[in-house]
Structure formats: structure tokens, C-alpha cells
Design an enzyme around this catalytic site. Structure first.
Site, mmCIF file in Angstrom:
data_model
loop_
_atom_site.group_PDB
_atom_site.id
_atom_site.type_symbol
_atom_site.label_atom_id
_atom_site.label_comp_id
_atom_site.label_asym_id
_atom_site.label_seq_id
_atom_site.Cartn_x
_atom_site.Cartn_y
_atom_site.Cartn_z
ATOM 1 N N LYS A 129 7.141 -16.574 -0.447
ATOM 2 C CA LYS A 129 6.998 -17.522 -1.572
ATOM 3 C C LYS A 129 6.538 -16.776 -2.830
ATOM 4 O O LYS A 129 7.119 -16.928 -3.894
ATOM 5 C CB LYS A 129 5.961 -18.615 -1.227
ATOM 6 N N ARG A 188 0.630 -28.494 0.271
ATOM 7 C CA ARG A 188 0.620 -28.062 1.671
ATOM 8 C C ARG A 188 0.271 -29.187 2.621
ATOM 9 O O ARG A 188 0.218 -28.968 3.837
ATOM 10 C CB ARG A 188 -0.443 -26.978 1.837
ATOM 11 N N ARG A 243 1.509 -6.313 5.281
ATOM 12 C CA ARG A 243 1.258 -6.436 3.832
ATOM 13 C C ARG A 243 0.066 -5.582 3.400
ATOM 14 O O ARG A 243 -0.967 -5.569 4.049
ATOM 15 C CB ARG A 243 0.998 -7.895 3.473
ATOM 16 N N ARG A 279 -5.134 -8.011 3.289
ATOM 17 C CA ARG A 279 -5.827 -9.247 2.915
ATOM 18 C C ARG A 279 -6.749 -9.668 4.054
ATOM 19 O O ARG A 279 -6.417 -9.457 5.229
ATOM 20 C CB ARG A 279 -4.772 -10.330 2.645
ATOM 21 N N ARG A 317 -3.255 -19.837 10.508
ATOM 22 C CA ARG A 317 -2.459 -20.201 9.319
ATOM 23 C C ARG A 317 -1.112 -20.777 9.744
ATOM 24 O O ARG A 317 -0.613 -21.730 9.152
ATOM 25 C CB ARG A 317 -2.244 -18.958 8.441
HETATM 26 P P1 AP5 Z 1 4.647 -12.902 0.225
HETATM 27 O O1 AP5 Z 1 5.659 -13.017 -0.861
HETATM 28 O O2 AP5 Z 1 3.247 -12.582 -0.154
HETATM 29 O O3 AP5 Z 1 4.711 -14.197 1.154
HETATM 30 P P2 AP5 Z 1 4.031 -15.613 0.950
HETATM 31 O O4 AP5 Z 1 4.973 -16.635 1.492
HETATM 32 O O5 AP5 Z 1 3.587 -15.782 -0.475
HETATM 33 O O6 AP5 Z 1 2.842 -15.423 1.974
HETATM 34 P P3 AP5 Z 1 1.286 -15.672 1.880
HETATM 35 O O7 AP5 Z 1 0.686 -14.976 3.066
HETATM 36 O O8 AP5 Z 1 0.754 -15.282 0.527
HETATM 37 O O9 AP5 Z 1 1.267 -17.187 2.065
HETATM 38 P P4 AP5 Z 1 0.138 -18.054 2.559
HETATM 39 O O10 AP5 Z 1 0.778 -19.357 2.353
HETATM 40 O O11 AP5 Z 1 -0.387 -17.801 3.910
HETATM 41 O O12 AP5 Z 1 -1.074 -17.603 1.613
HETATM 42 P P5 AP5 Z 1 -1.673 -18.213 0.269
HETATM 43 O O13 AP5 Z 1 -2.144 -17.084 -0.535
HETATM 44 O O14 AP5 Z 1 -0.773 -19.212 -0.346
HETATM 45 O O15 AP5 Z 1 5.188 -11.801 1.266
HETATM 46 C C1 AP5 Z 1 4.455 -11.428 2.411
HETATM 47 C C2 AP5 Z 1 4.779 -9.960 2.768
HETATM 48 O O16 AP5 Z 1 6.160 -9.847 3.127
HETATM 49 C C3 AP5 Z 1 4.562 -8.951 1.633
HETATM 50 O O17 AP5 Z 1 4.145 -7.727 2.167
HETATM 51 C C4 AP5 Z 1 5.957 -8.801 1.001
HETATM 52 O O18 AP5 Z 1 6.119 -7.543 0.400
HETATM 53 C C5 AP5 Z 1 6.855 -8.973 2.238
HETATM 54 N N1 AP5 Z 1 8.130 -9.622 1.945
HETATM 55 C C6 AP5 Z 1 8.333 -10.726 1.177
HETATM 56 N N2 AP5 Z 1 9.636 -11.070 1.178
HETATM 57 C C7 AP5 Z 1 10.267 -10.180 1.988
HETATM 58 C C8 AP5 Z 1 11.630 -10.015 2.413
HETATM 59 N N3 AP5 Z 1 12.599 -10.859 1.998
HETATM 60 N N4 AP5 Z 1 11.915 -9.009 3.269
HETATM 61 C C9 AP5 Z 1 10.938 -8.152 3.698
HETATM 62 N N5 AP5 Z 1 9.642 -8.245 3.316
HETATM 63 C C10 AP5 Z 1 9.313 -9.253 2.483
HETATM 64 O O19 AP5 Z 1 -2.920 -19.041 0.883
HETATM 65 C C11 AP5 Z 1 -3.995 -18.371 1.483
HETATM 66 C C12 AP5 Z 1 -5.057 -19.382 1.911
HETATM 67 O O20 AP5 Z 1 -5.551 -20.098 0.750
HETATM 68 C C13 AP5 Z 1 -4.585 -20.497 2.872
HETATM 69 O O21 AP5 Z 1 -4.591 -20.093 4.223
HETATM 70 C C14 AP5 Z 1 -5.620 -21.593 2.569
HETATM 71 O O22 AP5 Z 1 -6.864 -21.320 3.186
HETATM 72 C C15 AP5 Z 1 -5.811 -21.467 1.056
HETATM 73 N N6 AP5 Z 1 -4.849 -22.305 0.310
HETATM 74 C C16 AP5 Z 1 -3.909 -21.876 -0.564
HETATM 75 N N7 AP5 Z 1 -3.204 -22.909 -1.044
HETATM 76 C C17 AP5 Z 1 -3.715 -24.026 -0.458
HETATM 77 C C18 AP5 Z 1 -3.381 -25.404 -0.524
HETATM 78 N N8 AP5 Z 1 -2.362 -25.834 -1.305
HETATM 79 N N9 AP5 Z 1 -4.102 -26.268 0.226
HETATM 80 C C19 AP5 Z 1 -5.130 -25.851 1.020
HETATM 81 N N10 AP5 Z 1 -5.487 -24.558 1.142
HETATM 82 C C20 AP5 Z 1 -4.775 -23.650 0.403
#
Ligand code: AP5
Length: 218
Positions: free
Chosen positions: A16, A91, A130, A163, A174
Site C-alpha cells: 500500500k 481498517r 523490510r 520495524r 496484524r
Molecule cells: P509496503 O509498501 O510498506 O507495504 P504496506 O502494505 O504499506 O505494509 P505495512 O506493513 O506498512 O502495512 P500495515 O498495514 O501493516 O502497517 P501500517 O503502517 O499501515 O511494503 C512492504 C515491504 O514489501 C517493503 O519492504 C517493500 O519494499 C516491499 N514491497 C512492496 N511492494 C512490493 C512488490 N510489489 N514486490 C516486492 N516487494 C515489495 O500500520 C501499522 C500499525 O499502525 C497497525 O498494525 C496498527 O496498530 C496501527 N494503525 C495504522 N492504521 C490504523 C488504522 N486505520 N486503524 C487502527 N490502527 C491503525
């Protein structure tokens, strides 16, 4: 592109953030990542950040009222008038209903929702592999996009870190939160006719190209 609000939906590690950053650059609208905002607050040790950190490190969702408050404030800023990208929000169903109300109140149309679909074994590699630069925030992946030197950022020489929530136990939690609380939004948006599936198993450049083609048609 006509859509005012774009939502990137997908499991942890689906890509994402990677794709939302590209689309934000292309379209000239801000990317709003609730995860990034919460991590920044935790780093600065604000009361909000400290409260959220325990939940995030455990891989659990932060309460709806907290994240909705963050998003309400952010989308009221002037740079969001022409549109914005929500990355990792909504979410839960309550968050999705909040978005509907907020968009109506601001006179925006319905959102366009990009659902990035990735096989679970790939998700695990993306999350455990990552690494993020501690200086400039550049993101690498030791399996798919490794730095030239182990543990060191190509761009600014910063140390690369994992992270806090990219460990096995938090990842399991997660994914569970995603399956139970977030994946029902797929049907929610499908029923509204605004859901677009994206094959996220491909390399990042191919996905970005497909998204550009999609926006050119939209
Ligand atoms: P990346 O692009 O970072 O993937 P992502 O989908 O953004 O993954 P996240 O781990 O950031 O998502 P998340 O939803 O768990 O975390 P968030 O920060 O939102 O890519 C991941 C890896 O893959 C990287 O190394 C990248 O280089 C690689 N990659 C990407 N695309 C690729 C491809 N096509 N091919 C190969 N490699 C690739 O949330 C974290 C925490 O915050 C949550 O657990 C929760 O506690 C809290 N939180 C955040 N938002 C909310 C909400 N709305 N409600 C409640 N709690 C929330």
C-alpha cells in the site's frame, strides 16, 4: 483523474505504502498513512504516540476514535482540498462509515478503492525482509530490493532498521486483525461499486504501471 479520495486497501505488506507514494507523486495529492503518522507520534513520545505504540508493537489496531480523529484533522488541511490518498485507513467498518460521512461533509464524491491482493507467503517475506533507513526513511527489502551494502542506505548511508512490528508474533497478530476487522471492507466497497482489484504479486514497477493506466482511464 476525477476521483477526489483514493483508498489503498490490502493486508500488511501488500505494498500500500509503496504504491500510494508513487500515485501521490503522479497525481500531486498527499498520501496520508495512518501508520506513518502514529509511528511519528510514537517517536516524538507525544501522549497519542505513547498510547498507540503498545498496540502497534503488538500488531493490534489502534482504537477507531483515535485514528478517525487523526484523519479528520489531516484531511481538513489545505493541501487535501483537491484530493488525498488514504493509505492503511479505513481498517474497520466504523472507520469506513466515518470516511463516508467525512467525504460527504466536505463535498467530495465517493472514494475510489484500490484493493491490493497478495499471496500470504509473499506477504511474510515482504514484512520480515523490510528495512527502513533511520535517516531518510528510504524503504528496502532484503529479498526483493536489497541495499548495495548490508544494513546501509544507498542514498544517505543511514543505518537500516527493521520495524518494531515486523517480528513473527506481531505479524501474525496484524494478519489476524486484517482478516477479522479489515477484509470485510472489501465487500463493503464492492457493494458500493467503487472497488478495484490490483494484483499485488507482481514487481512494484509493473503494479505502478497498471495503476497509471487505470487512472488514465478513470
Ligand atoms: P509496503 O509498501 O510498506 O507495504 P504496506 O502494505 O504499506 O505494509 P505495512 O506493513 O506498512 O502495512 P500495515 O498495514 O501493516 O502497517 P501500517 O503502517 O499501515 O511494503 C512492504 C515491504 O514489501 C517493503 O519492504 C517493500 O519494499 C516491499 N514491497 C512492496 N511492494 C512490493 C512488490 N510489489 N514486490 C516486492 N516487494 C515489495 O500500520 C501499522 C500499525 O499502525 C497497525 O498494525 C496498527 O496498530 C496501527 N494503525 C495504522 N492504521 C490504523 C488504522 N486505520 N486503524 C487502527 N490502527 C491503525
Amino acid at each position: 483523474m476525477r476521483a477526489h479520495a483514493l483508498i489503498f486497501l490490502g493486508a500488511p505488506g501488500a505494498g500500500k505504502g509503496t504504491q500510494a507514494r508513487e500515485v501521490a507523486k503522479d497525481c500531486g495529492i498527499p498520501q496520508i498513512s495512518t501508520g506513518d503518522i502514529l509511528r511519528e507520534a510514537a517517536k516524538k513520545q507525544t501522549p497519542l504516540g505513547l498510547a498507540a505504540k503498545a498496540k502497534m508493537d503488538a500488531g493490534e489496531l489502534v482504537p477507531d476514535e483515535v485514528v478517525c480523529g487523526i484523519v479528520e484533522e489531516r484531511i481538513s488541511e489545505p493541501d487535501c482540498r483537491a484530493g488525498f490518498i488514504l493509505d492503511g485507513f479505513p481498517r474497520t467498518l466504523a472507520q469506513a462509515e466515518f470516511v463516508d460521512r467525512a467525504l460527504r461533509a466536505k463535498g467530495h464524491g465517493r472514494p475510489q478503492v484500490l484493493n491490493i491482493e497478495v499471496d500470504e507467503d509473499l506477504l511474510l517475506k515482504r514484512l520480515t525482509g523490510r528495512r527502513t533507513c533511520s535517516v531518510g526513511g528510504e524503504i528496502y527489502n532484503i529479498y526483493f530490493n536489497p541495499p548495495k551494502r548490508d544494513g546501509v542506505c544507498d542514498k544517505d548511508g543511514g543505518k537500516l532498521l527493521s520495524r518494531a512490528d515486523d517480528n513473527e508474533q506481531a505479524i501474525r497478530q496484524r494478519l489476524e486483525a486484517y482478516h477479522h476487522q479489515t477484509s470485510p471492507l472489501i465487500d463493503y466497497y464492492r457493494a458500493q461499486g467503487v472497488l478495484h482489484g490490483v494484483d499485488g504479486n507482481k514487481d512494484p514497477e509493473s503494479i505502478a504501471r497498471e495503476l497509471r493506466e487505470f487512472f488514465a482511464r478513470a
